[in-house]
Scaffold this active site. Structure first.
Site, PDB file in Angstrom:
ATOM      1  CB  CYS A  75      10.283  19.129  32.262  1.00  0.00           C
ATOM      2  SG  CYS A  75      11.120  20.839  32.120  1.00  0.00           S
ATOM      3  CG  ASP A 277      14.751  12.925  33.050  1.00  0.00           C
ATOM      4  OD1 ASP A 277      13.924  14.603  32.693  1.00  0.00           O
ATOM      5  OD2 ASP A 277      16.198  13.071  31.989  1.00  0.00           O
ATOM      6  CG  HIS A 279      14.221  16.488  29.851  1.00  0.00           C
ATOM      7  ND1 HIS A 279      14.006  16.781  32.458  1.00  0.00           N
ATOM      8  CD2 HIS A 279      13.290  17.922  30.633  1.00  0.00           C
ATOM      9  CE1 HIS A 279      13.694  18.127  32.482  1.00  0.00           C
ATOM     10  NE2 HIS A 279      13.205  18.779  31.310  1.00  0.00           N
TER      11      HIS A 279
END
Length: 374
Positions: A75, A277, A279
């Protein structure tokens, strides 16, 4: 079923900002101000135009025998890619460039995207970043912090002649003006580099007659400032200065998040940060025969995420891009005016001269020997 699951994640664009509160407070995104009550659609376009890099699966194994997905560990590397990609967008297309679905994009856009594809021969791929991280003491598959990803980008940029960036990562919370100017004005290291550099500048001028930054010899600057804004939690004294950085026209946002959970912060509303994000795990995408990339999955068309600034982990890295020397001079003035003069406890220092007790500053140069990793 995979397709339907993916489609369920996509929010219809007209509902994109429903989660934002009704407020007169401005929203700041990477140096641009938006007002929710008058130009929601512009805010929507601005956020979706950012290149969005997420976990991917089914790419060729890293190093030949390593992982074929970065889910669970990549990430911060993806956030580093997003910050760098924003710098390249500003360098080649300008901050005001907008992305629209199914609209034909300029060749520079596809070339930027190809720099980040999950292939070992792409200069900022997950493969190159993970393998360059080994030199920073990180095993492949190990989580990076903001400073590590900054050091990796600094090294990889030395091999990237097309973008020709000067990457400066500050030490000890201190930005040294003298060192940055020395690096951005440093002459080519060899005659072959000089030839390719001259060819690059001529090519760039051919594409953009007004690109004054290309003919002056100033290398466009990617400035990354790793910071520790507290011990276990962010110190509230830094909040105003941190938010001020997102207002600067040179802003590339910030890398950070929570322990082992990285986000790319692109702006704020009140005391909430807005972030992309990484993820989400998507399948590997390669370029097509004509060199274009199916870019649907590289732009976030979901509602933007927000988090309270006080929930931010104190370990962060700020990013700024200065295409020309005047952009850097302007950034220095803004830092003096908006951050340093108003803070009793300074977020970072900006000094004119290289500290005498530091080792001499030598602008980084591309190694003469090629390595198997990068």
């Amino acid at each position: 079923s995979v397709l339907s699951r993916y489609e369920n994640q996509i929010t219809i664009l007209s509902d994109y900002l429903e989660e934002f509160p009704e407020t007169d407070e401005p929203v700041w995104i990477l140096g641009k101000q938006h007002h929710l009550n008058t130009d929601k659609s512009k805010l929507l376009l601005d956020i979706s135009a950012r290149l969005w890099f997420t976990y991917r699966r089914k790419f060729s194994p890293i190093g030949g025998t390593g992982p074929s997905s970065d889910a669970g560990w990549g990430c911060m590397l993806r956030c580093g890619q997003m910050m760098l990609a924003q710098a390249l967008i500003c360098r080649h297309l300008g901050r005001d460039w907008q992305w629209e679905k199914h609209k034909k994009q300029p060749e520079e856009y596809h070339r930027i995207l190809r720099c980040f594809l999950d292939r070992k021969d792409c200069c900022y791929s997950i493969h190159q970043m993970a393998q360059m991280g080994v030199g920073e003491g990180k095993s492949i598959g190990e989580w990076f912090g903001p400073n590590t990803v900054a050091q990796v980008l600094k090294k990889l940029a030395l091999f990237d002649e097309w973008n020709s960036l000067a990457v400066y990562v500050s030490m000890d919370n201190t930005v040294v003006i003298e060192d940055i100017k020395k690096m951005c004005w440093s002459p080519p290291q060899s005659s072959s580099t000089a030839h390719s550099s001259a060819h690059l500048h001529r090519g760039a001028l051919g594409r953009n007659k007004n690109a004054a930054g290309f003919c002056t010899g100033w290398k466009p600057l990617l400035l990354i400032i790793p910071l520790r804004l507290g011990i276990n939690h962010i110190n509230p004294v830094y909040i105003d200065a941190f938010k001020e950085c997102f207002k600067m026209p040179q802003s590339l946002g910030a890398l950070g998040g929570k322990p082992n959970n990285a986000y790319y912060f692109i702006g704020f509303l009140g005391n909430e940060l807005i972030y992309l994000d990484p993820h989400t795990t998507q399948s590997f995408v390669d370029s097509e025969e004509n060199g274009t990339v199916d870019d649907q999955s590289f732009h976030c068309q979901q509602a933007p995420h927000r988090m309270k600034i006080m929930n931010l982990d104190p370990s962060v890295a700020l990013g700024f891009f200065c295409k020309e020397e005047c952009d850097f001079d302007n950034w220095c003035s803004l830092v003096q005016k908006e951050i340093l003069k108003q803070q009793s406890l300074r977020m970072f220092e900006l000094v004119q001269k290289h500290p005498p007790h530091w080792p001499p500053f030598i602008p980084p140069a591309k190694p003469e020997v090629t390595t198997t990793g990068a």
